[in-house]
Design an enzyme around this catalytic site. Structure first.
Site, short mmCIF file in Angstrom:
data_model
loop_
_atom_site.label_atom_id
_atom_site.label_comp_id
_atom_site.label_asym_id
_atom_site.label_seq_id
_atom_site.Cartn_x
_atom_site.Cartn_y
_atom_site.Cartn_z
N LYS A 123 -36.33 -7.99 32.04
CA LYS A 123 -34.92 -7.67 32.32
C LYS A 123 -34.68 -6.19 32.04
O LYS A 123 -35.16 -5.67 31.04
CB LYS A 123 -34.04 -8.53 31.42
N SER B 237 -26.33 -13.27 32.50
CA SER B 237 -26.60 -11.96 33.07
C SER B 237 -28.06 -11.75 33.48
O SER B 237 -28.34 -10.84 34.26
CB SER B 237 -26.20 -10.85 32.09
N SER C 284 -26.87 -15.84 28.52
CA SER C 284 -27.47 -15.05 29.60
C SER C 284 -28.92 -15.36 29.92
O SER C 284 -29.44 -14.86 30.92
CB SER C 284 -27.35 -13.55 29.27
#
Lengths: 96, 485
Positions: free
Chosen positions: B79, B154, B178
């Site tokens: 990420k 997210s 997330s």
């Protein structure tokens, strides 16, 4: 709790963010909607409840104070938008 | 014969160890898959093919020398909130679009030391703030099961990449759901470890008392291998836990007989999709059939968790994001103006709308005259939410619940209505507030879209959660279902 555009401008100033008029209008509405959701907390009795700031359950994490190398100046300044020599360059802080 | 990009970590690791395949073939297969399908999904912000090939060759040499670990040669996505030294780390923000860290996040460094191959960086909601990956400053990611739907967020780019076979596994972060919520929306397995189990060093801070790094992968066995590599104390993070890291893979005995599982009644409230309720209920029945005891429990403070979270997280966010002043790194307004004006313009132009909303919300909650009514109150409610879990875990070994009340929703449906967006995470937020470990495990479909079962455990019970998930995955094949692309 509804807030008005003047309050939104005040909060934006605290947060050091400029807002356009359109942003001020949208954030006034959206922040009021969000603050409405917070009203529910007032119905919960928290008298005598201690606050929790942290959940790691660790206190006073200490280490020996041993000298060690830190990042070299070149690495530290690598992402600087403006630099002069080995310094970050900033705009004038005080009025002339 | 399945394609190499379809392999799980566990299977690829076996084939690499047995010299049936090389990391270079595996890595090429993943890179080709990215070239073939990521144009439709946009799960990557940066792909570093040449660097990945070099790492794969190095991994093959390590394997040949008999110096390999279970993740040596396995291709991964990280990420874009986790620092990768010498490689852009944008946080999907205009503010950090040009930022190149000079060091690796500890979790990333530990995977690199193991010889995992870094394919590139995953798209996300800007600074981790969002539930749909629509808040990326660059582009939204699409759900591989239906490209008109969001992948969750997210860590949406990471979940979509794993689900679509564009990464054998990914590393995400979870501040309010997330990792778990996008894993649920994309039909993969995700783990948010106990707060402090994995170092936050090099995780670009959003809400420091809530943030945690964790794996997204095909199944629980894969998550166990990844957690093994990244967990443990780190002198660079004073909040990382000193507790010994157990052998997670060894804990996967698949036996849940006699385990007491609690079903929190507050997690099956109004607003839940009927299809989600049906899939989760049937997963709980399956766990009972495997020998677990099911008990109803109550977490009475649950209805206050959303408000509690959306005061605490933005408050910490407003303090953390004060560092973006256009001086040390990141975007910097170059026009006229004095120091304050330049700073205000930098932050106006560098931050997207959701980041501004949260920074301002936090500044408000911490401001003079409102601190007691909002921030202090939320911290007291945080205590009550923790106590709910503590009481429940006196009676049960783990909790089972939905990850989200809904499945993946259409792109654009909630993006103009922050409150509706926040409600998507109503069942994941309490776990971060209490700092507990939790997983998302695929457990069925609703309208053709994946549903996730949430497993929540007490402090440091990752091994137990992984074993419950493993037992369930031995008996079901929801986690093996893959989208047609």
């Amino acid at each position: 709790m509804p807030i008005d555009p003047t309050q939104v401008q005040h909060i934006a100033a605290l947060a050091r963010i400029s807002l356009t008029d359109a942003e001020t209008e949208a954030f006034t509405r959206q922040l009021s909607d969000i603050l409405d959701q917070f009203e529910i907390l007032q119905s919960l009795d928290t008298t005598g409840v201690s606050p929790t700031a942290h959940v790691a359950g660790l206190d006073n994490v200490l280490r020996d104070d041993e000298p060690a190398d830190s990042l070299p100046a070149g690495d530290t300044l690598r992402n600087a938008p403006r630099r002069r020599g080995d310094f970050f360059q900033v705009r004038a802080v005080l009025d002339e | 014969m399945s394609e190499l990009w379809q392999l799980s970590v566990t299977r690829a690791s076996q084939l690499l160890a047995d010299r049936e395949i090389g990391s270079i073939e595996l890595t090429e297969s993943l890179l080709q898959r990215i070239a073939d399908v990521d144009g439709r999904l946009s799960s990557y912000i940066t792909v570093t093919g040449d660097a990945a090939r070099q790492q794969a060759e190095a991994a093959d040499r390590r394997i040949a020398a008999g110096e390999a670990g279970p993740l040596t040669g396995i291709p991964m996505q990280i990420k874009d909130l986790l620092c990768t030294g010498g490689m852009p780390t944008t946080c999907a923000s205009r503010m950090l679009a040009e930022y190149v860290p000079v060091y690796d996040a500890t979790a990333v460094g530990r995977l690199r030391e193991q010889g995992a191959v870094l394919l590139g960086k995953g798209n996300m909601d800007e600074f981790g703030m969002g539930s749909s990956t629509e808040n990326s400053a660059f582009f939204p990611t699409r759900n591989p099961w239906d490209v008109e739907k969001v992948p969750g967020g997210s860590s949406g780019g990471s979940a979509a990449a794993v689900a679509a076979g564009m990464a054998t596994f990914a590393l995400g972060t979870d501040t309010g759901g997330s990792i778990r919520q996008p894993a649920s929306f994309c039909g993969i397995t995700g783990l948010k470890p106990t707060y402090g189990r994995v170092s936050r060093y090099g995780l670009v801070a959003y809400a420091s008392s809530l943030d945690q790094v964790g794996p997204l992968a095909q199944d629980a066995a894969d998550c166990a291998l990844i957690l093994q590599a990244i967990a443990g104390h780190d002198p660079h993070d004073a909040t990382s836990l000193p507790d010994l890291v157990p052998d997670y893979a060894e804990a996967l005995n698949g036996n849940v007989t006699g385990l007491r599982l609690g079903v929190p009644r507050e997690y099956f409230g109004e607003g839940m999709d009927a299809g989600v309720r049906a899939a989760v209920t049937s997963a709980i029945d399956q766990l009972a059939a495997l020998g677990a005891e099911i008990h109803e429990v109550s977490l009475p403070t649950t209805e206050y968790a959303l408000a509690c979270y959306y005061i605490i997280a933005p408050s910490e966010c407003s303090a953390n994001l004060a560092r973006y002043d256009g001086v040390k790194y990141g975007y910097s307004h170059q026009g006229d103006g004095d120091m304050w004006e330049a700073m205000e313009r930098t932050r106006q132009q560098g931050f997207g709308p959701e980041v501004k909303r949260r920074v301002m919300l936090g500044a408000f909650a911490l401001s003079s005259g409102y601190y007691d009514a909002y921030y202090h109150k939320a911290q007291q409610v945080r205590t009550l939410i923790r106590e709910d879990f503590t009481r429940a875990f006196e009676h049960v070994d783990a909790l089972v619940a939905p990850v989200s009340p809904v499945v993946a929703f259409p792109i654009g449906e909630r993006s103009d209505d922050p409150v509706r967006m926040y409600l998507v995470d109503v069942y994941t937020l309490p776990v971060n507030i209490a700092g507990l470990p939790a997983m998302s495990v695929p457990c069925g479909f609703s309208d053709g879209l994946p549903v996730g079962l949430q497993l929540i455990g007490p402090h440091l019970a990752e091994a137990r959660l992984l074993n419950i998930a493993h037992a369930y995955q031995q008996a079901t094949d929801w986690h093996r279902q893959r989208p047609a692309l």
